[in-house]
Design an enzyme around this catalytic site. Structure first.
Site, PDB file in Angstrom:
ATOM      1  N   GLY A 193       0.914  -1.278  -0.082  1.00 28.14           N
ATOM      2  CA  GLY A 193       0.038   0.129   0.153  1.00 28.14           C
ATOM      3  C   GLY A 193       0.860   1.161   0.072  1.00 28.14           C
ATOM      4  N   SER A 194       0.177   2.365  -0.484  1.00 26.66           N
ATOM      5  CA  SER A 194       1.055   3.432  -0.516  1.00 26.66           C
ATOM      6  C   SER A 194       0.698   4.237   0.996  1.00 26.66           C
ATOM      7  CB  SER A 194       0.433   4.550  -1.502  1.00 26.66           C
ATOM      8  OG  SER A 194       0.484   3.817  -2.830  1.00 26.66           O
TER       9      SER A 194
ATOM     10  N   HIS B  68      -0.488   0.431   9.421  1.00 28.69           N
ATOM     11  CA  HIS B  68      -1.620   0.891   8.546  1.00 28.69           C
ATOM     12  C   HIS B  68      -2.554   1.587   9.408  1.00 28.69           C
ATOM     13  CE1 HIS B  68       0.000  -2.661   6.478  1.00 28.69           C
ATOM     14  NE2 HIS B  68      -0.199  -1.815   5.187  1.00 28.69           N
TER      15      HIS B  68
ATOM     16  N   SER C 185      48.841  21.793   6.725  1.00 31.20           N
ATOM     17  CA  SER C 185      48.318  21.561   5.335  1.00 31.20           C
ATOM     18  C   SER C 185      47.680  19.870   5.444  1.00 31.20           C
ATOM     19  CB  SER C 185      49.495  21.387   4.297  1.00 31.20           C
ATOM     20  OG  SER C 185      50.773  20.818   4.795  1.00 31.20           O
TER      21      SER C 185
ATOM     22  N   ASP D  88      60.704  14.081   2.341  1.00 33.90           N
ATOM     23  CA  ASP D  88      59.806  15.046   2.781  1.00 33.90           C
ATOM     24  C   ASP D  88      58.816  14.267   4.024  1.00 33.90           C
ATOM     25  OD1 ASP D  88      58.080  17.596   2.817  1.00 33.90           O
ATOM     26  OD2 ASP D  88      56.628  16.053   2.499  1.00 33.90           O
TER      27      ASP D  88
ATOM     28  N   GLY E 293      56.109  14.712   5.240  1.00 36.94           N
ATOM     29  CA  GLY E 293      54.567  14.599   5.190  1.00 36.94           C
ATOM     30  C   GLY E 293      54.527  13.334   4.019  1.00 36.94           C
TER      31      GLY E 293
END
Length: 540
Positions: free
Chosen positions: A64-65, A229, A414, A519, A521
């Site tokens: 059912g909707s 329902h 960063s 580096d 990082g």
């Protein structure tokens, strides 16, 4: 207001007419999505890409909707292939169900699974359509969802089908997407159904368009155990606090004296669905969600996943239902990203960064302010602390949003800023993770002004992400090879920074002949990706 007055003044609804509201709602659903279509002459919502069903099992549900977003809102890849709608709270007719089955069969589906809630009309109409489809040579099977925990002694009709149906849509959809056969899917979801239970509570009735409210509920009262329902529940009492209401619900659901209880003990793992029946505010929903999690954890139950929102409503009913699904690793894998695996990966990343704290500081002292290891360690400790008190979200987007917030607050710099670019993808497949990482690196380039070759973390990150983007074309068994290659690219990229001239970051202000170490990082990026790889390899 008397019942006569109520009949003369039905509850206001923003519709054009009671007769046309279902068809207009389905039209609105489909027009708002490019991935859906309507089957001409029927209230059937279909996937627009039916060709992708070829050779796979198709899933059909409906009813059912008035329960929106159920069921049309669950049509799409990995879930329902189609949904058939009846009138408001009315079972759809067999002719429409049959038309939907035949559409899926004609699209090349290897079989069709009907997922049906345990109501007499639904069982009858879907059953009749299944028989007719078999006469057309279609391989059809049906799973009945009956997980209502309201009645201590269910009637002959059995337990009602409620919001637990959505779990079956998801699990069956995942199995179908993996290529499982119709028999395999039926067998697996039938077993899962034994560990699902639902119970609802409401502070108000609802009303079908143009009709009286489904039941009378005096102000200050609430109804426990009602259906979707508008059926009245099993017990009426005064409205209590959210904590007490949730405790009452879970006590009733797990009471071993009830024939319809869900067996639940300390140590069990569950997926929880807190379902808005239609008219609770977002604030109330959040309070109830908290109460459900705390109540379950106080019993020693592990809350592996949480869904909170409107999943199977009852028009404008001001109420909520709780659905609990007992879960194991396989269930969670099918349900979506594995929260336990995510937790393990995050733990491995954190321990790696803490182990490398002094190494990263040492590298940074040669080209910066010497605190790279400390900032990564701060972020790692913040994540570890968060993991102690939180359930890891299964949705990648939510998890990444949390991590971005933690990293930006505790880490800064960063490395912290790049996390913000990673949160756009909400899908759970490997290619989506790679796409999210690509978005993050692009944001860092755009706003940070650095690029590969500038002797930054991008020299490790970009080659790795380029490799990870191959996941979109990788076969399921080849994904680990792509990740292994990405780790190798990150490692070699970090090592290559020894010989690069810094053109961004603090190292760019230092004479090139003094900057001879990798580096920090970039080294951290390589270490993080390696930790992810090692965690995933440990799952084999």
């Amino acid at each position: 207001m008397t019942r006569t007055e109520m009949k003369e003044n039905p509850k206001k609804k923003l519709i054009n007419s009671a007769d046309n509201c279902v068809d207009e709602a389905l039209c609105g659903l489909v027009r708002a999505s490019g991935a859906l279509s309507l089957l001409k002459g029927h209230r059937v919502v279909l996937r627009s890409d039916l060709g992708n069903l070829r050779g796979k099992v198709a899933l059909l549900s409906g009813g059912g909707s008035g329960h929106e977003p159920a069921h049309g809102g669950y049509v799409g890849a990995g879930m329902l292939s189609a949904a058939v709608a009846g009138g408001v709270f009315a079972s759809p007719p067999p002719a429409s169900i049959l038309a939907a089955i035949l559409s899926l069969h004609n699209a090349g589906a290897s079989g069709v699974l009907l997922i049906v809630k345990n109501y007499t009309g639904d069982r009858l109409n879907f059953g009749l359509a299944a028989e007719q489809a078999r006469n057309h040579g279609v391989a059809v099977d049906m799973v009945i969802v009956a997980e209502d925990c309201a009645f201590d002694q269910p009637s002959k009709a059995g337990r009602r089908g409620l919001c637990g149906t959505i779990f079956i849509h998801k699990l069956a959809g995942a199995l179908a997407e993996e290529g499982c056969s119709l028999d395999q899917i039926v067998s697996k979801v039938t077993e899962v159904l034994k560990g699902i239970g639902t119970l609802g509570v409401s502070l108000s009735p609802c009303s079908v368009p143009g009709c009286l409210p489904s039941f009378d509920l005096p102000p200050g009262d609430m109804e426990l155990g009602l259906g979707i329902h508008g059926e009245a529940g099993i017990q009426r009492s005064k409205v209590a606090s959210a904590d007490k209401v949730v405790k009452t619900m879970i006590d009733h659901m797990t009471n071993p004296d009830s024939q319809s209880h869900l067996p639940l003990k300390s140590g069990d793992s569950v997926v929880v669905c807190v379902n808005n029946l239609g008219a609770l505010s977002c604030l109330e929903m959040a309070v109830v969600t908290r109460a459900a999690i705390i109540c379950l954890e106080s019993r020693g139950v592990e809350v592996a996943r949480v869904m909170s929102g409107s999943f199977m409503t009852s028009l404008e009913m001001a109420g909520v239902s709780l659905t609990l699904m007992k879960a194991n690793q396989e269930t969670l894998r099918l349900f979506g990203p594995l929260s336990p695996l995510m937790r393990q990966v995050l733990g491995r990343i954190c321990s790696t960064l803490l182990e490398k704290q002094e190494e990263l500081n040492s590298l940074d002292r040669a080209a910066g302010d010497g605190d790279c290891g400390n900032t990564h360690a701060q972020a790692a400790r913040a994540i570890q602390e968060w993991l102690q008190d939180h359930v890891v979200p299964g949705c990648p987007g939510k998890l990444l949003s949390v991590l971005a917030g933690l990293v930006q607050e505790k880490m800064g710099g960063s490395s912290g800023a790049v996390a913000a670019g990673h949160v756009s993808e909400a899908r759970a497949d490997a290619a989506a993770w790679a796409s999210a990482m690509h978005a993050g690196t692009q944001a860092m380039k755009r706003y940070g002004g650095a690029d590969t070759g500038d002797r930054t973390m991008l020299d490790a990150l970009c080659p790795a992400v380029d490799e990870l983007r191959k996941l979109s074309a990788a076969a399921p068994g080849g994904q680990m090879a792509v990740l292994q290659a990405a780790v190798q690219k990150a490692t070699s990229g970090a090592e290559s920074t020894r010989d690069l001239t810094a053109r961004a970051g603090r190292a760019s202000y230092i004479a090139a002949e003094r900057v001879t170490l990798p580096d920090p990082g970039a080294v951290a990026v390589a270490a993080i990706l390696k930790a992810v790889l090692e965690s995933l390899e440990g799952q084999k």
